[in-house]
Motif scaffolding. Structure first.
Motif, PDB file in Angstrom:
ATOM      1  N   LEU A  81     -43.883  23.038  49.748  1.00  0.00           N
ATOM      2  CA  LEU A  81     -43.065  23.504  50.858  1.00  0.00           C
ATOM      3  C   LEU A  81     -42.165  22.411  51.427  1.00  0.00           C
ATOM      4  N   ASP A  82     -42.354  21.160  51.026  1.00  0.00           N
ATOM      5  CA  ASP A  82     -41.489  20.084  51.509  1.00  0.00           C
ATOM      6  C   ASP A  82     -40.195  20.055  50.700  1.00  0.00           C
ATOM      7  N   THR A  83     -39.205  19.359  51.216  1.00  0.00           N
ATOM      8  CA  THR A  83     -37.906  19.291  50.547  1.00  0.00           C
ATOM      9  C   THR A  83     -37.380  17.859  50.541  1.00  0.00           C
ATOM     10  N   VAL A  84     -36.377  17.634  49.724  1.00  0.00           N
ATOM     11  CA  VAL A  84     -35.578  16.415  49.825  1.00  0.00           C
ATOM     12  C   VAL A  84     -34.521  16.643  50.903  1.00  0.00           C
ATOM     13  N   PRO A  85     -33.897  15.588  51.413  1.00  0.00           N
ATOM     14  CA  PRO A  85     -32.780  15.782  52.346  1.00  0.00           C
ATOM     15  C   PRO A  85     -31.617  16.496  51.658  1.00  0.00           C
ATOM     16  N   ASN A  86     -30.989  17.423  52.385  1.00  0.00           N
ATOM     17  CA  ASN A  86     -29.843  18.175  51.873  1.00  0.00           C
ATOM     18  C   ASN A  86     -30.218  18.956  50.616  1.00  0.00           C
ATOM     19  N   SER A  87     -31.342  19.651  50.713  1.00  0.00           N
ATOM     20  CA  SER A  87     -31.882  20.362  49.551  1.00  0.00           C
ATOM     21  C   SER A  87     -31.346  21.785  49.479  1.00  0.00           C
ATOM     22  N   GLY A  88     -31.828  22.505  48.444  1.00  0.00           N
ATOM     23  CA  GLY A  88     -31.596  23.933  48.349  1.00  0.00           C
ATOM     24  C   GLY A  88     -32.766  24.695  48.943  1.00  0.00           C
ATOM     25  N   LYS A  89     -32.711  26.032  48.812  1.00  0.00           N
ATOM     26  CA  LYS A  89     -33.715  26.892  49.450  1.00  0.00           C
ATOM     27  C   LYS A  89     -34.917  27.199  48.570  1.00  0.00           C
ATOM     28  N   TYR A  90     -34.849  26.867  47.272  1.00  0.00           N
ATOM     29  CA  TYR A  90     -35.804  27.458  46.336  1.00  0.00           C
ATOM     30  C   TYR A  90     -36.727  26.467  45.640  1.00  0.00           C
ATOM     31  N   ASP A  91     -36.342  25.207  45.570  1.00  0.00           N
ATOM     32  CA  ASP A  91     -37.147  24.179  44.900  1.00  0.00           C
ATOM     33  C   ASP A  91     -38.503  24.080  45.583  1.00  0.00           C
ATOM     34  N   SER A 181     -64.878  22.942  43.143  1.00  0.00           N
ATOM     35  CA  SER A 181     -64.629  24.389  43.170  1.00  0.00           C
ATOM     36  C   SER A 181     -64.771  24.986  41.776  1.00  0.00           C
ATOM     37  N   ASN A 182     -65.046  26.283  41.751  1.00  0.00           N
ATOM     38  CA  ASN A 182     -65.198  27.017  40.495  1.00  0.00           C
ATOM     39  C   ASN A 182     -63.838  27.628  40.153  1.00  0.00           C
ATOM     40  N   LEU A 183     -63.010  26.844  39.456  1.00  0.00           N
ATOM     41  CA  LEU A 183     -61.616  27.220  39.262  1.00  0.00           C
ATOM     42  C   LEU A 183     -61.341  27.741  37.858  1.00  0.00           C
ATOM     43  N   LEU A 184     -60.568  28.832  37.802  1.00  0.00           N
ATOM     44  CA  LEU A 184     -60.087  29.343  36.523  1.00  0.00           C
ATOM     45  C   LEU A 184     -58.888  28.544  36.037  1.00  0.00           C
ATOM     46  N   GLY A 185     -58.064  28.100  36.973  1.00  0.00           N
ATOM     47  CA  GLY A 185     -56.878  27.354  36.592  1.00  0.00           C
ATOM     48  C   GLY A 185     -55.869  27.342  37.719  1.00  0.00           C
ATOM     49  N   PHE A 186     -54.724  26.727  37.433  1.00  0.00           N
ATOM     50  CA  PHE A 186     -53.615  26.640  38.380  1.00  0.00           C
ATOM     51  C   PHE A 186     -52.330  26.998  37.647  1.00  0.00           C
ATOM     52  N   VAL A 187     -51.538  27.867  38.248  1.00  0.00           N
ATOM     53  CA  VAL A 187     -50.238  28.245  37.685  1.00  0.00           C
ATOM     54  C   VAL A 187     -49.173  27.986  38.744  1.00  0.00           C
ATOM     55  N   GLU A 188     -48.132  27.258  38.350  1.00  0.00           N
ATOM     56  CA  GLU A 188     -47.031  26.952  39.256  1.00  0.00           C
ATOM     57  C   GLU A 188     -45.760  27.640  38.780  1.00  0.00           C
ATOM     58  N   VAL A 189     -45.135  28.360  39.687  1.00  0.00           N
ATOM     59  CA  VAL A 189     -43.820  28.941  39.447  1.00  0.00           C
ATOM     60  C   VAL A 189     -42.790  28.037  40.111  1.00  0.00           C
ATOM     61  N   HIS A 190     -41.724  27.710  39.392  1.00  0.00           N
ATOM     62  CA  HIS A 190     -40.734  26.769  39.925  1.00  0.00           C
ATOM     63  C   HIS A 190     -39.379  27.074  39.305  1.00  0.00           C
ATOM     64  N   ILE A 191     -38.318  26.870  40.072  1.00  0.00           N
ATOM     65  CA  ILE A 191     -37.000  26.969  39.448  1.00  0.00           C
ATOM     66  C   ILE A 191     -36.879  25.873  38.387  1.00  0.00           C
ATOM     67  N   GLU A 192     -36.094  26.150  37.349  1.00  0.00           N
ATOM     68  CA  GLU A 192     -36.037  25.217  36.218  1.00  0.00           C
ATOM     69  C   GLU A 192     -35.475  23.855  36.592  1.00  0.00           C
ATOM     70  N   GLN A 193     -34.484  23.826  37.465  1.00  0.00           N
ATOM     71  CA  GLN A 193     -33.781  22.588  37.818  1.00  0.00           C
ATOM     72  C   GLN A 193     -33.009  22.017  36.629  1.00  0.00           C
ATOM     73  N   GLY A 194     -32.660  22.866  35.709  1.00  0.00           N
ATOM     74  CA  GLY A 194     -31.907  22.468  34.537  1.00  0.00           C
ATOM     75  C   GLY A 194     -31.207  23.688  33.951  1.00  0.00           C
ATOM     76  N   PRO A 195     -30.373  23.506  32.929  1.00  0.00           N
ATOM     77  CA  PRO A 195     -29.518  24.583  32.414  1.00  0.00           C
ATOM     78  C   PRO A 195     -30.031  25.286  31.168  1.00  0.00           C
ATOM     79  N   VAL A 196     -31.252  24.992  30.719  1.00  0.00           N
ATOM     80  CA  VAL A 196     -31.701  25.512  29.416  1.00  0.00           C
ATOM     81  C   VAL A 196     -31.845  27.024  29.437  1.00  0.00           C
TER      82      VAL A 196
END
Length: 417
Positions: A81-91, A181-196
């Motif tokens: 939820l943190d950002t860099v200065p002058n960031s976008g809305k989605y990273d 903790s008894n964890l199944l795993g972790f999944v992260e959704v993120h914008i690509e930040q690249g053009p591929v």
């Protein structure tokens, strides 16, 4: 079926963008009042989705969509939820709010799961305030280093002091660990930040791994002199040497199939009529293959030293950052590929050149990532943009992934409404 939910996700991205320590641009840093306000707002949205909420001892925001099954394991989904200065809305932010949209859909349809589904909004992925990244997720992974308590921000405040001012206690930060903790795993959704993905005309992709990076500060020392009186053949020009070294770095990266970047150049003389006597440059080398990265770095060091000798310069290097490559778990990758295929989206695998909280979480449990297409690959920039259809497709893929996981436990989320 997710139209209204996607609209809510994007609207909430807009709302969080208003929580900023700058009136001119988005800027939300670790352990600030804006961090606290963002956590509170996200917690209120989690509670609307029938989630139990809490903030851990590192300042990460959590919500749990609890399974009715006794002793259920836990799947964690989230981003920062943190950002860099002058960031976008989605990273980062999209990776918290998109799975929250899915949980809201589960809650609205009275759907339960055979495992707990937790969403985390990590507190400090960017490292903007204290200069060290992944503080929030490192605490969760159980890899917090006590020396980080004394890291300083630009105002001379330590992490320990900032935690106290935030209402937390540095002595309790290890309690943020989920190592037991008894964890199944972790999944992260993120914008690509690249053009591929854009080049492939695809809305979403499966991440194979996150590149390992090494960074250096390279000091190049020559001899300052008068721009008009020292003949060209007798100069020890640090800027000219730096220029040749930068081109050699670029060529080495191409030969070794890695990426290498000189992003900072500082001439300590910095006068128009003076031959530069000292230049500092940065070096950032990344690859999904640690050995390939390190071989390239060795060649760069040899080339830099050779150029220095020819030009009568001295070079000193300092390692400033090191992180090994992180591979995503093959089982999660396979399930995410299947989830794409279920939604008639071509399963496409790509690597990440940027660091993510998934790097820290991979030391705790099996980890995977989904990338969402972003316009022109732009990120860390107010022009950062995603479109409705891509977010909708990613939400469908994430739901299909959760459905597959539920079926492994003897029931599908689509069948228990």
């Amino acid at each position: 079926m997710f139209t209204s939910y996607v609209q809510t996700v994007l609207k909430r991205c807009d709302e969080l963008a208003l929580i900023s320590q700058s009136p001119e641009y988005i800027d939300r840093r670790y352990l600030t009042n804006e961090h606290k306000l963002a956590n509170q707002l996200v917690a209120s949205w989690m509670e609307q989705a029938n989630m139990q909420t809490w903030q851990d001892e590192a300042g990460n925001q959590w919500g749990c969509y609890k399974s009715p099954c006794p002793d259920a394991e836990t799947l964690i989904v989230g981003s920062h939820l943190d950002t860099v200065p002058n960031s976008g809305k989605y990273d980062g932010i999209l990776g918290v709010l998109l799975p929250l949209g899915l949980v809201q859909w589960f809650a609205d349809n009275s759907i339960t799961l055979p495992f707990n589904l937790e969403i985390v909004g990590f507190a400090d992925e960017e490292g903007t305030r204290f200069g060290t990244t992944l503080l929030g997720s490192r605490a969760v992974a159980g890899t917090w280093q006590d020396r980080w308590a004394s890291l300083l921000d630009k105002d001379g405040l330590t992490v320990a002091t900032a935690l106290r001012d935030f209402g937390l206690n540095i002595n309790n930060i290890h309690n943020a660990s989920r190592a037991q903790s008894n964890l199944l795993g972790f999944v992260e959704v993120h914008i690509e930040q690249g053009p591929v993905l854009e080049s492939q005309n695809l809305p979403v992709g499966i991440v194979s791994g996150i590149a390992g990076a090494k960074r250096y500060k390279i000091e190049i020392e020559g001899h300052a002199g008068h721009a008009g009186t020292v003949p060209m053949a007798l100069r020890q020009d640090a800027i000219a040497g730096a220029a040749e070294m930068i081109l050699a770095i670029e060529q080495a990266a191409i030969e070794h199939e890695v990426v290498a970047t000189v992003g900072q150049i500082q001439s300590l003389t910095n006068a128009v009529n003076v031959i530069s006597g000292k230049v500092d440059i940065s070096l950032d080398v990344r690859s999904l293959d640690n050995s390939k990265r390190d071989l390239c770095i060795e060649q760069i060091k040899q080339k830099v030293e050779y150029i220095a000798q020819i030009r009568g310069l001295t070079v000193t290097e300092h390692l400033t950052h090191e992180a090994d490559a992180t591979l995503c778990h093959p089982d999660i990758m396979s399930q995410l590929e299947s989830a794409c295929a279920m939604n008639r989206i071509k399963p496409f695998v790509l690597s990440s050149g940027a660091g993510h909280d998934a790097m820290a979480m991979a030391e705790l449990c099996p980890t995977g990532m989904l990338f969402v297409r972003c316009a022109k690959g732009i990120s860390h920039n107010p022009a950062e943009s995603v479109n409705f259809e891509d977010v909708n497709d990613t939400l469908l893929v994430l739901k299909s992934y959760v459905d597959q996981l539920a079926k492994q436990y003897g029931e599908s989320s689509e069948l228990v409404a």
